[in-house]
Design a protein around this motif. Structure first.
Motif, PDB file in Angstrom:
ATOM      1  N   PHE A  39     -72.633  61.512 -20.082  1.00 61.84           N
ATOM      2  CA  PHE A  39     -72.057  62.848 -20.286  1.00 61.84           C
ATOM      3  C   PHE A  39     -70.916  63.100 -19.310  1.00 61.84           C
ATOM      4  O   PHE A  39     -69.844  63.595 -19.690  1.00 61.84           O
ATOM      5  N   ALA A  40     -71.129  62.761 -18.032  1.00 58.19           N
ATOM      6  CA  ALA A  40     -70.087  62.967 -17.028  1.00 58.19           C
ATOM      7  C   ALA A  40     -68.833  62.174 -17.377  1.00 58.19           C
ATOM      8  O   ALA A  40     -67.708  62.673 -17.222  1.00 58.19           O
ATOM      9  N   ALA A  41     -69.040  60.947 -17.851  1.00 59.95           N
ATOM     10  CA  ALA A  41     -67.896  60.113 -18.206  1.00 59.95           C
ATOM     11  C   ALA A  41     -67.096  60.736 -19.339  1.00 59.95           C
ATOM     12  O   ALA A  41     -65.857  60.808 -19.291  1.00 59.95           O
ATOM     13  N   ARG A  42     -67.789  61.224 -20.335  1.00 70.07           N
ATOM     14  CA  ARG A  42     -67.097  61.726 -21.525  1.00 70.07           C
ATOM     15  C   ARG A  42     -66.620  63.166 -21.367  1.00 70.07           C
ATOM     16  O   ARG A  42     -65.632  63.559 -21.988  1.00 70.07           O
ATOM     17  N   GLU A  43     -67.297  63.931 -20.504  1.00 71.43           N
ATOM     18  CA  GLU A  43     -66.902  65.326 -20.297  1.00 71.43           C
ATOM     19  C   GLU A  43     -65.783  65.464 -19.279  1.00 71.43           C
ATOM     20  O   GLU A  43     -64.860  66.252 -19.450  1.00 71.43           O
ATOM     21  N   TRP A  44     -65.869  64.687 -18.196  1.00 69.91           N
ATOM     22  CA  TRP A  44     -64.928  64.850 -17.086  1.00 69.91           C
ATOM     23  C   TRP A  44     -64.051  63.632 -16.841  1.00 69.91           C
ATOM     24  O   TRP A  44     -63.228  63.635 -15.930  1.00 69.91           O
ATOM     25  N   GLY A  45     -64.237  62.585 -17.628  1.00 67.67           N
ATOM     26  CA  GLY A  45     -63.433  61.383 -17.430  1.00 67.67           C
ATOM     27  C   GLY A  45     -63.869  60.546 -16.254  1.00 67.67           C
ATOM     28  O   GLY A  45     -63.104  59.697 -15.770  1.00 67.67           O
ATOM     29  N   THR A  46     -65.113  60.751 -15.768  1.00 66.42           N
ATOM     30  CA  THR A  46     -65.625  59.945 -14.666  1.00 66.42           C
ATOM     31  C   THR A  46     -65.763  58.487 -15.112  1.00 66.42           C
ATOM     32  O   THR A  46     -66.265  58.201 -16.195  1.00 66.42           O
ATOM     33  N   SER A  47     -65.309  57.578 -14.271  1.00 65.90           N
ATOM     34  CA  SER A  47     -65.447  56.152 -14.572  1.00 65.90           C
ATOM     35  C   SER A  47     -66.865  55.699 -14.195  1.00 65.90           C
ATOM     36  O   SER A  47     -67.283  55.877 -13.050  1.00 65.90           O
ATOM     37  N   VAL A  48     -67.573  55.124 -15.158  1.00 65.85           N
ATOM     38  CA  VAL A  48     -68.982  54.797 -14.967  1.00 65.85           C
ATOM     39  C   VAL A  48     -69.244  53.360 -15.401  1.00 65.85           C
ATOM     40  O   VAL A  48     -68.730  52.897 -16.423  1.00 65.85           O
ATOM     41  N   SER A  49     -70.050  52.654 -14.612  1.00 71.80           N
ATOM     42  CA  SER A  49     -70.639  51.380 -15.043  1.00 71.80           C
ATOM     43  C   SER A  49     -72.153  51.520 -14.952  1.00 71.80           C
ATOM     44  O   SER A  49     -72.671  52.118 -14.004  1.00 71.80           O
ATOM     45  N   VAL A  50     -72.854  51.003 -15.943  1.00 67.71           N
ATOM     46  CA  VAL A  50     -74.313  51.068 -16.002  1.00 67.71           C
ATOM     47  C   VAL A  50     -74.846  49.646 -15.977  1.00 67.71           C
ATOM     48  O   VAL A  50     -74.498  48.820 -16.827  1.00 67.71           O
ATOM     49  N   ILE A  51     -75.690  49.350 -14.990  1.00 69.76           N
ATOM     50  CA  ILE A  51     -76.210  48.003 -14.801  1.00 69.76           C
ATOM     51  C   ILE A  51     -77.701  48.013 -15.097  1.00 69.76           C
ATOM     52  O   ILE A  51     -78.492  48.611 -14.354  1.00 69.76           O
ATOM     53  N   ARG A  52     -78.094  47.357 -16.190  1.00 68.46           N
ATOM     54  CA  ARG A  52     -79.494  47.291 -16.588  1.00 68.46           C
ATOM     55  C   ARG A  52     -80.112  46.023 -15.998  1.00 68.46           C
ATOM     56  O   ARG A  52     -79.928  44.927 -16.513  1.00 68.46           O
ATOM     57  N   LEU A  53     -80.860  46.213 -14.925  1.00 63.98           N
ATOM     58  CA  LEU A  53     -81.365  45.100 -14.120  1.00 63.98           C
ATOM     59  C   LEU A  53     -82.815  44.770 -14.443  1.00 63.98           C
ATOM     60  O   LEU A  53     -83.640  45.661 -14.565  1.00 63.98           O
ATOM     61  N   ASN A  54     -83.129  43.467 -14.576  1.00 60.08           N
ATOM     62  CA  ASN A  54     -84.496  42.966 -14.463  1.00 60.08           C
ATOM     63  C   ASN A  54     -84.450  41.435 -14.358  1.00 60.08           C
ATOM     64  O   ASN A  54     -83.791  40.805 -15.162  1.00 60.08           O
TER      65      ASN A  54
END
Length: 349
Positions: free
Chosen positions: A193-208
């Motif tokens: 939401f933050a990325a799409r609402e405010w243009g925040t650059s985000v990376s999501v790392i799904r770790l296991n």
């Protein structure tokens, strides 16, 4: 990767292990040259946080960014960890992210790593898990909406899949089992939401699952074999990855952070057989292996091909990790009292 100096013969002490976990690779140093400004690590007092913080400091120094600061933010109940980070040039910033409503006192930064999470106890205190994993991220996203944010998530957001698939890749729709995994998907959605609402650059790392030798799936299985306890085969396959590699991918993902969130599975390239790993430990530890349970046809498995394509392969194979883990256990070196509960199948942690 992480780094070219990783030793081949194992480790005789925690300090040797930590040096290997915090030695930056050439690739990490090059990626750090592409960034600028201070770096804030939120939740840096956990299992991965201290080595990631020291690795970041060493990488920035090697990249010619000595003036950019690395802040480690956590409650920091362990004075020894605080001292170790301070000696490494990391700025220790004690702060309770959940208890404090006002986050304006947190250090400003151009890059942020969010690694706060609640897993164990989530089954008995689900509201706490949702507060930490989903509500807190909203406050963090608002505080750092102008930064690039690397978000630690988990492969638990995926459904169980057959080993024949090679694991769930990033195109598989999330289907989390249990409230812990559901709240982790909530974390992802809040930062999305933050990325799409405010243009925040985000990376999501799904770790296991990250392997540090002091904790992890291999430590759990190896200890069970060493003590004569039964190893469950119901979850018949697992992913593991060297934590030095995992630390590097988290930091390097900042280069890929984007308002259309960048998502990557962080796992080893191999799908390991739990039975084979247990039997390998039996040979290495000279112990009889006790197995129980009937292997099920699915497990929580991640396809990490995208990670390998972008960041290269880990320099430490799963087979090497098993050998190191066995030596670590044989030598009586410290093991964290924090089991991964890798065999849980109902999502209750």
């Amino acid at each position: 990767m992480s780094g070219e100096s990783v030793v081949s013969g194992g480790f005789g002490s925690e300090s040797e292990l930590e040096d290997a976990l915090t030695t930056p690779s050439t690739a990490l140093i090059e990626d750090m040259r592409k960034r600028s400004g201070d770096l804030v690590l939120l939740g840096a007092g956990g299992k991965m946080g201290p080595t990631l913080a020291v690795l970041a400091r060493r990488a920035l120094d090697a990249a010619g960014r000595e003036s950019d600061r690395v802040y480690a933010v956590s409650r920091f109940g362990d004075a020894e960890t605080k001292e170790r980070l301070s000696k490494a040039g990391v700025i220790v910033f004690p702060f309770d992210l959940v208890a404090n409503d006002d986050l304006s006192g947190l250090p400003d930064a151009s890059d942020v790593v969010f690694m706060v999470g609640a897993k164990f106890g989530a089954a008995s205190n689900a509201s706490w898990a949702w507060e930490v994993n989903a509500a807190l991220p909203d406050r963090i996203a608002r505080r750092y909406r102008g930064a690039a944010i690397a978000v630690l998530s988990t492969g638990n957001v995926y459904p169980f899949v057959s080993p024949a698939t090679g694991g769930a890749d990033e195109s598989v729709p999330p289907s989390p089992i249990g409230e812990y995994a559901q709240s982790c998907l909530g974390r992802e959605r809040v930062f999305e939401f933050a990325a799409r609402e405010w243009g925040t650059s985000v990376s999501v790392i799904r770790l296991n699952y990250a392997i540090d030798l002091r904790y992890g799936v291999l430590a759990d299985i190896g200890q069970a074999v060493a003590s004569g306890e039964a190893v469950s085969l119901e979850t018949a396959n697992v992913n593991v990855v060297w934590q030095g590699y995992a630390n590097e991918v988290v930091l390097r993902s900042l280069v890929h952070a984007d308002p259309e969130p960048f998502i990557v599975n962080l796992a080893g390239p191999e799908l390991l057989s739990v039975e084979k790993v247990a039997r390998d430990f039996g040979v290495l530890l000279e112990q009889e292996v006790v197995l129980e349970g009937t292997p099920q046809g699915s497990a929580l498995l991640s396809d990490s091909r995208r990670c390998m394509e972008l960041f290269g392969y880990p320099t430490v194979s799963a087979a090497q990790l098993v050998r190191w883990q066995a030596e670590w256990i044989r030598n009586g070196l410290p093991i964290s009292a924090k089991p991964t509960k890798w065999a849980v199948r109902d999502g209750r942690f």
